[in-house]
Design a protein around this motif. Structure first.
Motif, short mmCIF file in Angstrom:
data_model
loop_
_atom_site.label_atom_id
_atom_site.label_comp_id
_atom_site.label_asym_id
_atom_site.label_seq_id
_atom_site.Cartn_x
_atom_site.Cartn_y
_atom_site.Cartn_z
N CYS A 101 -12.70 -3.94 7.01
CA CYS A 101 -12.12 -4.41 5.75
C CYS A 101 -13.02 -4.06 4.57
CB CYS A 101 -11.87 -5.91 5.80
SG CYS A 101 -10.42 -6.40 6.74
N LYS A 103 -5.49 -5.97 9.71
CA LYS A 103 -4.31 -6.33 8.92
C LYS A 103 -4.23 -7.84 8.68
CE LYS A 103 -1.66 -2.32 10.38
NZ LYS A 103 -0.61 -1.81 11.28
N CYS A 113 -7.40 -8.55 6.02
CA CYS A 113 -7.31 -7.99 4.66
C CYS A 113 -6.00 -7.21 4.52
CB CYS A 113 -8.52 -7.11 4.35
SG CYS A 113 -8.82 -5.76 5.48
N ARG A 114 -4.93 -7.97 4.50
CA ARG A 114 -3.58 -7.40 4.50
C ARG A 114 -3.36 -6.38 3.39
NH1 ARG A 114 0.49 -8.36 7.29
NH2 ARG A 114 -0.21 -10.34 8.11
N ASP A 115 -3.76 -6.68 2.16
CA ASP A 115 -3.51 -5.78 1.03
C ASP A 115 -4.22 -4.44 1.20
OD1 ASP A 115 -1.83 -7.57 -0.19
OD2 ASP A 115 -3.36 -8.38 -1.52
N CYS A 116 -5.51 -4.49 1.51
CA CYS A 116 -6.26 -3.24 1.71
C CYS A 116 -5.66 -2.44 2.86
CB CYS A 116 -7.72 -3.53 2.04
SG CYS A 116 -8.75 -3.81 0.62
N MET A 175 -2.65 -2.50 4.02
CA MET A 175 -1.32 -2.00 3.70
C MET A 175 -1.40 -0.77 2.79
SD MET A 175 2.01 -3.93 1.97
CE MET A 175 1.06 -5.39 1.84
N HIS A 176 -2.28 -0.81 1.81
CA HIS A 176 -2.39 0.28 0.85
C HIS A 176 -3.21 1.45 1.38
CE1 HIS A 176 -0.29 -1.92 -2.20
NE2 HIS A 176 -1.13 -2.93 -2.08
N ARG A 177 -4.02 1.20 2.38
CA ARG A 177 -4.87 2.25 2.93
C ARG A 177 -4.61 2.44 4.43
NH1 ARG A 177 -10.46 2.71 1.49
NH2 ARG A 177 -9.95 4.84 2.00
#
Length: 122
Positions: free
Chosen positions: A26, A69, A72-75, A77-79
């Motif tokens: 993450c 996931k 650090c769901r956002d990171c 998802m975007h990466r």
């Protein structure tokens, strides 16, 4: 960051190692740190020694991606591509460690004399 809860198929030590590897991933995805490969290698060795390989129906890559996931769901998802690449590299490193640790001396080659005097009657 959420930590994945222990499952009935693992033990607390395995869970701690997997969660720590996911935290490092993450941080790497967030661009905070990329220089923790020595730490990851030690964690992979500890994970192996904790009996992770012996667990049925387990894929290191899938377990790692799931934990990243969750943490650090956002990171993640975007990466997604970076996460897949990272988890694939770590899964390969873990598989290499597994093969190395499970190899017995007879797997590699027959024993050889340590020096010339032990190979001859000299």
């Amino acid at each position: 960051m959420n930590e994945t809860k222990p499952s009935e198929e693992t033990n607390p030590e395995i869970e701690a190692h997997l969660n720590e590897i996911a935290k490092i991933c993450c941080r790497s995805l967030a661009g905070e740190s990329d220089a923790e490969m020595d730490r990851i290698e030690n964690l992979l060795k500890s994970l192996l020694m904790s009996g992770y390989v012996g667990k049925k129906h387990r894929s290191f890559q899938v377990d790692l991606e799931t934990r990243v996931k969750d943490q650090c769901r956002d990171c993640a998802m975007h990466r997604g591509g970076a996460l897949s690449s990272m988890s694939e590299k770590l899964a390969k490193k873990f598989a290499d460690l597994t093969r190395w640790e499970s190899r017995t001396p007879s797997d590699a080659s027959p024993a050889k004399p340590a020096n010339i005097s032990s190979a001859t009657d000299a």
